[in-house]
Design an enzyme around this catalytic site. Sequence first.
Site, PDB file in Angstrom:
ATOM      1  N   GLU A  60      46.791  64.782  34.166  1.00  0.00           N
ATOM      2  CA  GLU A  60      46.300  65.359  35.325  1.00  0.00           C
ATOM      3  C   GLU A  60      47.233  65.480  36.479  1.00  0.00           C
ATOM      4  O   GLU A  60      47.331  66.523  37.465  1.00  0.00           O
ATOM      5  CB  GLU A  60      45.075  64.006  35.920  1.00  0.00           C
ATOM      6  CG  GLU A  60      43.935  64.181  35.111  1.00  0.00           C
ATOM      7  CD  GLU A  60      43.889  63.630  33.690  1.00  0.00           C
ATOM      8  OE1 GLU A  60      45.055  62.931  33.611  1.00  0.00           O
ATOM      9  OE2 GLU A  60      42.915  63.963  32.984  1.00  0.00           O
ATOM     10  N   HIS A 129      32.474  58.360  34.645  1.00  0.00           N
ATOM     11  CA  HIS A 129      31.847  59.707  34.651  1.00  0.00           C
ATOM     12  C   HIS A 129      30.896  59.733  35.904  1.00  0.00           C
ATOM     13  O   HIS A 129      30.002  60.584  35.908  1.00  0.00           O
ATOM     14  CB  HIS A 129      31.047  60.012  33.481  1.00  0.00           C
ATOM     15  CG  HIS A 129      32.117  60.307  32.157  1.00  0.00           C
ATOM     16  ND1 HIS A 129      32.308  59.183  31.520  1.00  0.00           N
ATOM     17  CD2 HIS A 129      32.853  61.308  31.500  1.00  0.00           C
ATOM     18  CE1 HIS A 129      33.041  59.574  30.526  1.00  0.00           C
ATOM     19  NE2 HIS A 129      33.203  60.706  30.632  1.00  0.00           N
TER      20      HIS A 129
END
Lengths: 337, 410
Positions: A60, A129
């Site tokens: 990321e 999530h």
Amino acid sequence: MPRKTMVEAIRDAMDVCMKRDDNVVVFGEDVGYFGGVFRCTQGLQQKYGSNRVFDTPINESGIVGAAVGMAAYGLRPCVEIQFADYMYPAYDQIVSEAARLRYRSNGQFIAPIVVRMPTGGGIFGGQTHSQSPEALFTHVSGLKTVVPSNPYDAKGLLISAIEDNDPVIFLEPKRLYNGPFDGHHERPVTPWARHALGEVPDGHYTVPLGKAAIRREGSAVTVLAYGTMVYVAEAAAEETSIDAEIIDLRTLLPYDLDTIVASVKKTGRCVVVHEATLTSGYGAELSALVQENCFYNLEAPVMRVTGWDTPYPHAQEWDYFPGPARVGRALKAVMEA
Amino acid sequence: MSESKALSFHVPAPAVRPGGTPDFSDVKISSAGEVERPPVDVAPEKIREHAFKIIRVLDRNSQAVGPWAGLLSDAELLEGLRHMMTLRAFDARMQMAQRQGKTSFYMQHMGEEAVSCAFRKALEKGDMNFPTYRQAGLLIADGYPMLDMMNQIYSNELDPMKGRQLPVMYSSREHGFFSISGNLATQYIQAVGWAMASAIKGDSRIAAGWIGDGSTAESDFHAALVFASTYKAPVVLNIVNNQWAISTFQGIARGGSGTFAARGLGFGIPALRVDGNDYPAVHAVAKWAVERARRNLGPTLVEYVTYRVGAHSTSDDPSAYRPKTESDGWPLGDPVLRLKNHLILRGVWSEERHKQAEAEIMSEVIAVQKEAETHGTLHTGPHPSARDMFEGVFEEMPPHLRRQRQQGGV
């Protein structure tokens, strides 16, 4: 007018921007050939080539760091972090670099990048999530933070974000990708095709950053919400028969203070709702702004309905998610205060 | 039951601490001219040994020898010497200015002048460096005005960064010098991104990333190598190994790997080590790596072996963690002296001319410093407006910042 899901609207926004501007590039994990784990970039690589839409290593910080470098060159990267829960390795690049580049170089270098990330819960996503990390972005000087709640806005806001010359964090409530969700998990989800805001014009249009939208006009209480909680608030207003004015903030920073203040001055009451945890969440900022700007108009304390101050659990999904019952209780409480 | 002993914990430590005798006997130094110069399109696996040797041009007798020698003319070498001497004089004056309270902070380059000064001359206009805070030679060798550097250090009314940045955090798009950040290693992956962008656009410009030995331990070092390797980005990835990360000796970041250059091998990136105190060697290796990038052959990792002679910064006292005389024992010597001696050997320089040049350069630096000080220093004289503090956070000032500026009474 064509009907689109939020996924299709987001994809359409990138398509429109890539067609108009050769400097727009799209990349992230699984974004290229496969078209994204949520299909948001489906078909773009075939259409624009792997020079402009491509897969990245799972890193990321690398994704955002490379985007900052590309922006310094003159491109306009629109990158994806697969889940907002996984943005933390990129946080240094977002906070220390993208957000401050214009300021620290006195405008010699800028970072016109968009970082898209699916956010929010209500999908049995568990701890990694489901998070809503918007407060970690709104606290950072130099970032704009956007959370759309419907396909029309998603496309218009994303086009605005890509065309904006400042870094924009674009949080997409994944619970809303295929249809609006009011928190009634026991009922079947209605698709966007049956919702007015599922009508998405073809081609280029924008929804301006920094402007809220009033979703339901009312006179009794102002509800400040964004993302999935807009529909939860609508359901709560209907079920309690309280004449709430529901404001969808759309952009969290810069925020639309005028719309917020005008509404609270009219209703005299305010409830703030978000999925994110309570303490030091974005709701604290909203609550403080309302108190500072509307103190003499308030008939009751500003209330907040949010996720609990715990990590997002799995089995206890509906005890955690601030559904219409909890929002409804707050609406009643604020009316009785 | 198998026999097992108690585990023991390993913490690397430098061979010598304050009070000890400097010892660099474990630094394996190739002799000048020894290391082969491969073609730029060489396969990385063919030059694995280059990650462990040290490319050197100037030998003990100040001769330029071997396959990496002979790229620079007398005039270019003399210019290089002047750049290094200018950087050294600049450092000396700014170090003193900090001690005099004219600024809050400074960071010297003592001993590392060849690395950035020689590298810059291997680049073309339009290429972009992503430097750390210890590559000001990139600016000096490219003719960036010293006055602008000093204005930045003094945070005065002409500071190009409007007083927003710590001293030495320069930025110049025009001179291919990306805005310096205090956050270590972030610029390494940004350099790769810039290079990817150049390739995406079919451009011919290349990027150079910079990092110190200590910061190679940061995650962004790893991110940069992965991305550079994956996309064959036209970037030169420079590691300046000056042996020290503040008080931490290089073994803490390097761990068990033989060299920092060797980190490139696992990524399939050709990796070279070079004598960082040897101006012609730095330039020749930089040229080689830049040509590889320009010919679309992909990234190169270069480790510059040097020594941080000065303190880490004006806030640091190295005598607390290493012998005071350690830099005297550094086997690769001083970059200015070595080039000076080489030029004398070539018959184009002399002790007298060197002394004269030293005096000239110092008076030039002092003259610029005087001019800079007429525009203010950190605590006295004209300074950037408080209004500037609110500008440039965004392209257009949003309402909440406008309200704060009003509250601030500016």
